[in-house]
Scaffold this active site. Structure first.
Site, PDB file in Angstrom:
ATOM      1  N   ALA A  11     -16.804   2.102   7.051  1.00 34.43           N
ATOM      2  CA  ALA A  11     -16.787   0.715   7.527  1.00 34.43           C
ATOM      3  C   ALA A  11     -15.415   0.309   8.032  1.00 34.43           C
ATOM      4  O   ALA A  11     -14.986  -0.829   7.873  1.00 34.43           O
ATOM      5  CB  ALA A  11     -17.235  -0.213   6.408  1.00 34.43           C
ATOM      6  N   LYS A  33     -17.151   3.876   0.716  1.00 30.85           N
ATOM      7  CA  LYS A  33     -16.916   4.384  -0.637  1.00 30.85           C
ATOM      8  C   LYS A  33     -16.497   3.323  -1.629  1.00 30.85           C
ATOM      9  O   LYS A  33     -16.788   3.407  -2.799  1.00 30.85           O
ATOM     10  CB  LYS A  33     -15.801   5.440  -0.576  1.00 30.85           C
ATOM     11  CG  LYS A  33     -16.310   6.834  -0.461  1.00 30.85           C
ATOM     12  CD  LYS A  33     -15.343   7.840  -1.015  1.00 30.85           C
ATOM     13  CE  LYS A  33     -14.345   8.314  -0.025  1.00 30.85           C
ATOM     14  NZ  LYS A  33     -13.628   9.516  -0.439  1.00 30.85           N
ATOM     15  N   GLY A  46       1.378  -2.314  12.187  1.00 30.58           N
ATOM     16  CA  GLY A  46       2.121  -2.574  13.418  1.00 30.58           C
ATOM     17  C   GLY A  46       1.296  -3.239  14.489  1.00 30.58           C
ATOM     18  O   GLY A  46       1.716  -4.228  15.093  1.00 30.58           O
ATOM     19  N   GLY A  47       0.103  -2.699  14.774  1.00 29.43           N
ATOM     20  CA  GLY A  47      -0.715  -3.341  15.776  1.00 29.43           C
ATOM     21  C   GLY A  47      -1.616  -2.395  16.524  1.00 29.43           C
ATOM     22  O   GLY A  47      -1.811  -1.243  16.137  1.00 29.43           O
ATOM     23  N   GLU A 111       6.644  -0.119  20.362  1.00 27.61           N
ATOM     24  CA  GLU A 111       6.910   0.860  19.306  1.00 27.61           C
ATOM     25  C   GLU A 111       7.372   2.146  19.958  1.00 27.61           C
ATOM     26  O   GLU A 111       7.399   2.270  21.180  1.00 27.61           O
ATOM     27  CB  GLU A 111       5.652   1.098  18.472  1.00 27.61           C
ATOM     28  CG  GLU A 111       5.283  -0.104  17.616  1.00 27.61           C
ATOM     29  CD  GLU A 111       4.135   0.172  16.664  1.00 27.61           C
ATOM     30  OE1 GLU A 111       4.391   0.455  15.498  1.00 27.61           O
ATOM     31  OE2 GLU A 111       2.968   0.119  17.100  1.00 27.61           O
ATOM     32  N   HIS A 227       4.385   9.980   9.022  1.00 28.05           N
ATOM     33  CA  HIS A 227       5.119   8.774   9.399  1.00 28.05           C
ATOM     34  C   HIS A 227       6.536   8.908   8.868  1.00 28.05           C
ATOM     35  O   HIS A 227       6.733   9.250   7.709  1.00 28.05           O
ATOM     36  CB  HIS A 227       4.450   7.527   8.849  1.00 28.05           C
ATOM     37  CG  HIS A 227       4.904   6.291   9.554  1.00 28.05           C
ATOM     38  ND1 HIS A 227       6.161   5.765   9.377  1.00 28.05           N
ATOM     39  CD2 HIS A 227       4.301   5.515  10.478  1.00 28.05           C
ATOM     40  CE1 HIS A 227       6.299   4.701  10.151  1.00 28.05           C
ATOM     41  NE2 HIS A 227       5.181   4.526  10.832  1.00 28.05           N
ATOM     42  N   ARG A 273       7.416  10.155  16.800  1.00 29.65           N
ATOM     43  CA  ARG A 273       7.389  10.161  15.328  1.00 29.65           C
ATOM     44  C   ARG A 273       7.748  11.501  14.713  1.00 29.65           C
ATOM     45  O   ARG A 273       8.430  11.563  13.696  1.00 29.65           O
ATOM     46  CB  ARG A 273       5.986   9.801  14.860  1.00 29.65           C
ATOM     47  CG  ARG A 273       5.788   8.350  14.898  1.00 29.65           C
ATOM     48  CD  ARG A 273       4.512   7.951  14.241  1.00 29.65           C
ATOM     49  NE  ARG A 273       4.464   6.502  14.341  1.00 29.65           N
ATOM     50  CZ  ARG A 273       3.420   5.771  14.111  1.00 29.65           C
ATOM     51  NH1 ARG A 273       2.289   6.340  13.743  1.00 29.65           N
ATOM     52  NH2 ARG A 273       3.476   4.465  14.225  1.00 29.65           N
ATOM     53  N   HIS A 336       0.346  10.689   7.421  1.00 23.79           N
ATOM     54  CA  HIS A 336      -0.083   9.376   7.911  1.00 23.79           C
ATOM     55  C   HIS A 336      -1.367   9.421   8.730  1.00 23.79           C
ATOM     56  O   HIS A 336      -2.285   8.650   8.504  1.00 23.79           O
ATOM     57  CB  HIS A 336       1.057   8.799   8.746  1.00 23.79           C
ATOM     58  CG  HIS A 336       0.847   7.398   9.199  1.00 23.79           C
ATOM     59  ND1 HIS A 336       0.580   6.374   8.324  1.00 23.79           N
ATOM     60  CD2 HIS A 336       0.878   6.845  10.444  1.00 23.79           C
ATOM     61  CE1 HIS A 336       0.454   5.245   9.006  1.00 23.79           C
ATOM     62  NE2 HIS A 336       0.618   5.511  10.284  1.00 23.79           N
ATOM     63  N   ARG A 371      -0.025  11.623  18.047  1.00 26.09           N
ATOM     64  CA  ARG A 371      -0.578  10.333  18.457  1.00 26.09           C
ATOM     65  C   ARG A 371       0.533   9.372  18.866  1.00 26.09           C
ATOM     66  O   ARG A 371       1.557   9.257  18.189  1.00 26.09           O
ATOM     67  CB  ARG A 371      -1.344   9.737  17.277  1.00 26.09           C
ATOM     68  CG  ARG A 371      -1.804   8.324  17.480  1.00 26.09           C
ATOM     69  CD  ARG A 371      -2.349   7.757  16.181  1.00 26.09           C
ATOM     70  NE  ARG A 371      -1.305   7.596  15.202  1.00 26.09           N
ATOM     71  CZ  ARG A 371      -1.122   6.493  14.465  1.00 26.09           C
ATOM     72  NH1 ARG A 371      -1.935   5.467  14.616  1.00 26.09           N
ATOM     73  NH2 ARG A 371      -0.148   6.417  13.585  1.00 26.09           N
ATOM     74  N   SER A 376      -4.453   4.469  17.512  1.00 24.50           N
ATOM     75  CA  SER A 376      -5.635   4.883  16.751  1.00 24.50           C
ATOM     76  C   SER A 376      -6.613   3.746  16.490  1.00 24.50           C
ATOM     77  O   SER A 376      -7.823   3.967  16.463  1.00 24.50           O
ATOM     78  CB  SER A 376      -5.237   5.564  15.446  1.00 24.50           C
ATOM     79  OG  SER A 376      -4.200   4.867  14.842  1.00 24.50           O
TER      80      SER A 376
END
Ligand code: FAD
Length: 527
Positions: A11, A33, A46-47, A111, A227, A273, A336, A371, A376
């Site tokens: 979900a 779960k 972050g967004g 970012e 991360h 990253r 991460h 990524r 994401s």
């Protein structure tokens, strides 16, 4: 035995984005779960990256995504992401998601590795929670969607070469079999495979393991994003200190108080990253090879009220008597985001009929080897919707076989405790041997340890009672082996995968996706 048209496992943003569309045609059951908002989605700070500034912005978002992915991004998937992203985010706005605004205009931040400020955020640093809450509010108004909390999918129902439902375990330890015309895995990532992670406890890679057991191909598992800046204080959770802090100008300094990123990348603190994470890992090592934190330093920032801009982070730090304006904040990398996952086409279809995957559990190749920050949430939104479209278009009939037999659980409290210890060992081994800095020796040692751990789990039967712990141990074991085998096979360094013994990128041999198949074999396939 129950029947629904569509079963959605998870979900988070991907599952809910799909459920909303599926509900237009049939009955949808969404299982999760724990509580509904316990997902990686709800922890996102972050967004969400989205190019709402027109064609040029869309083209630049594509280029940034491709550059971050270090030669492995599936260009078609990334094009879908950046082109359909704005439309999907507009929908979120109509469903009431309250992104931060200034004078009525959406605020945008920047970012690492983004060439423009295009990251929408909510309540400062609580973007995921706002998205989760608004999506759930919208979903609850749709009568065709049933939401079932504290319900764990234990295994997929496979018959006649197709997936036709799943076995579910409820909070009281009761098993039920739910049949469905199609099943969507939106079960998120697997950060719990590492001892140090920003992910919540539900992120154990169950969906990936279930799909693997059902014969689905799993792809790019060697690419786990670490991360760079998770809070690092003994006894404190590995709370994420968002990249947006560096976006607002935070420096990284070592124990001597020196900024060090100029030695590693021209983009300094806003380098990709993986570069920042490895730089921190190296700077933090003492002469004996013991890892220590480095520090985020925002003391020079005078023109931004950091408490207002980062209320969640500020409140968390206050619990440890730390203040962004006043103190150095200790950080170390933590696992991460999983770039790999269940291999799908651009519509979320896996190679097993009736089984679809979207979000962090899936791998379309959109992130390649690394990524781009804040891509994401957008991926879950866009590819969740696309998977729903495919499930509707494929219009599969309900399967017909009888309920599968379930064996009773043989887990008692002692074996549960033993299993917990095994899982902790598994997580520590993965951090040491399959983490940020890898080599053939470490990976082989990691596999040897994982084989022992898998053998110690084998006598336990995942029957009914207390089954969730067993399922999660099995999932973590499966994901750990997939990561180690894939990392061993990729004899180069690329994106988030770094090998001390093969420190260079090798396009001639490895500009390909790894595919991990049922017999624990890894092969490479062209982009
Ligand atoms: C601390 C943190 C900060 C982040 N910040 C950002 C950010 O700023 N921007 C960004 O784009 N991304 C961010 N990410 C990544 C992003 O949040 C996730 O990649 C994304 O939310 C994944 O969405 P999802 O729907 O695929 O999975 P999730 O949101 O993780 O949802 C998975 C769901 O599956 C359920 N589930 C799992 N296994 C089972 C099972 N066996 N049976 C039933 N249900 C199951 C879980 O309970 C959960 O409901 C962050 C992640 C973390 C952890």
């Amino acid at each position: 035995m129950e029947h629904v048209d569509f079963l959605v496992i998870g979900a988070g943003i991907a599952g809910l984005s799909a459920a909303i569309r599926l509900a237009a045609v049939g009955k949808v059951l969404v299982v999760t779960k724990e509580e509904l908002a316990e997902s990686n989605t709800a922890y996102a700070q972050g967004g969400i990256a989205v190019a709402m500034g027109g064609d040029e912005d869309v083209a630049l978002h594509l280029e940034d995504t491709i550059a971050a992915g270090d030669g492995l991004v599936n260009r078609e998937a990334a094009t879908v992401l950046v082109e359909q992203g704005p439309q999907r985010v507009e929908e979120l706005l109509t469903w009431g998601t309250g992104f931060d605004r200034e004078n009525g205009e959406l605020m945008r931040t920047r970012e690492g590795a983004h060439s423009r400020s295009r990251i929408l955020h909510a309540n400062g640093d609580a973007t995921g929670r706002e998205i989760a809450v608004s999506l759930l509010r919208h979903v609850r108004e749709i009568p065709a969607i049933e939401l079932m909390e504290w319900t764990t999918s234990v295994d997929l129902l496979v018959e006649d070469g197709r997936v036709a439902g799943a076995t579910l375990l409820d909070g009281e330890g009761g098993l039920r079999v739910v049949r469905a015309r199609a099943v969507l895995l939106a079960s998120g990532g697997a950060g719990q495979v590492y001892s140090d992670t920003t992910n919540p406890a539900v992120a154990t890679g169950d969906g990936i393991a279930m799909a693997y057991r059902a014969g689905a191909a799993v792809s790019d598992m060697e690419f786990y994003q670490f991360h760079p800046t998770a809070f690092a204080m003994k006894g404190a959770p590995r709370f994420l200190l968002s990249e947006a802090l560096r976006g607002e100008g935070a420096y990284l300094v070592n124990a001597k108080g020196e900024r060090f990123m100029e030695r590693y990348h021209p983009l300094l603190e806003l380098a990709p990253r993986d570069v920042v994470a490895r730089a921190i890992a190296r700077e933090g090592l003492d002469e004996k090879g013991v890892a220590h934190p480095v520090f985020l330093d925002m003391r020079h920032i005078k023109d931004v009220d950091l408490h207002k801009r980062f209320p969640g982070i500020s409140a968390f730090l206050a619990r440890y008597s730390l203040d962004l304006h006043r103190d150095l904040i200790p950080v170390r990398p933590a696992a991460h985001y999983l770039m790999g996952g269940v291999r799908t086409d651009l519509m979320g279809r896996t190679n097993v009929k009736g089984l679809y995957a979207a979000g962090e559990a899936a791998c379309t190749g959109v992130h390649g080897a690394n990524r781009l920050a804040s891509n994401s949430l957008l991926e879950g939104l866009v590819f969740g919707a696309r998977a729903a479209k495919a499930m509707l278009e494929d219009d599969l009939p309900m399967g017909s076989a009888d309920r599968t037999k379930e064996s009773p659980s043989n887990l008692d409290l002692t074996s549960l405790e033993e299993m917990k210890t095994q899982v902790e060992t598994l997580q520590r081994v993965m951090w040491a041997d399959g983490g940020l800095l890898r080599s053939e020796g470490l990976l082989i040692e990691g596999l040897r340890m994982q084989t022992q751990i898998a053998a110690s789990l084998a006598p336990y039967d995942c029957g009914a009672e207390k089954c969730r712990a067993m399922l999660e141990a099995e999932s973590l074991s499966c994901v750990a082996r997939a990561i180690l085998f894939s990392a061993l096979a990729r004899k180069e360094s690329r994106g988030a995968h770094f090998r001390n013994d093969y420190p260079k990128r090798n396009d001639a041999e490895f500009q390909k996706h790894s595919i991990y198949t049922a017999d624990e074999k890894v092969r490479f396939e062209d982009l």
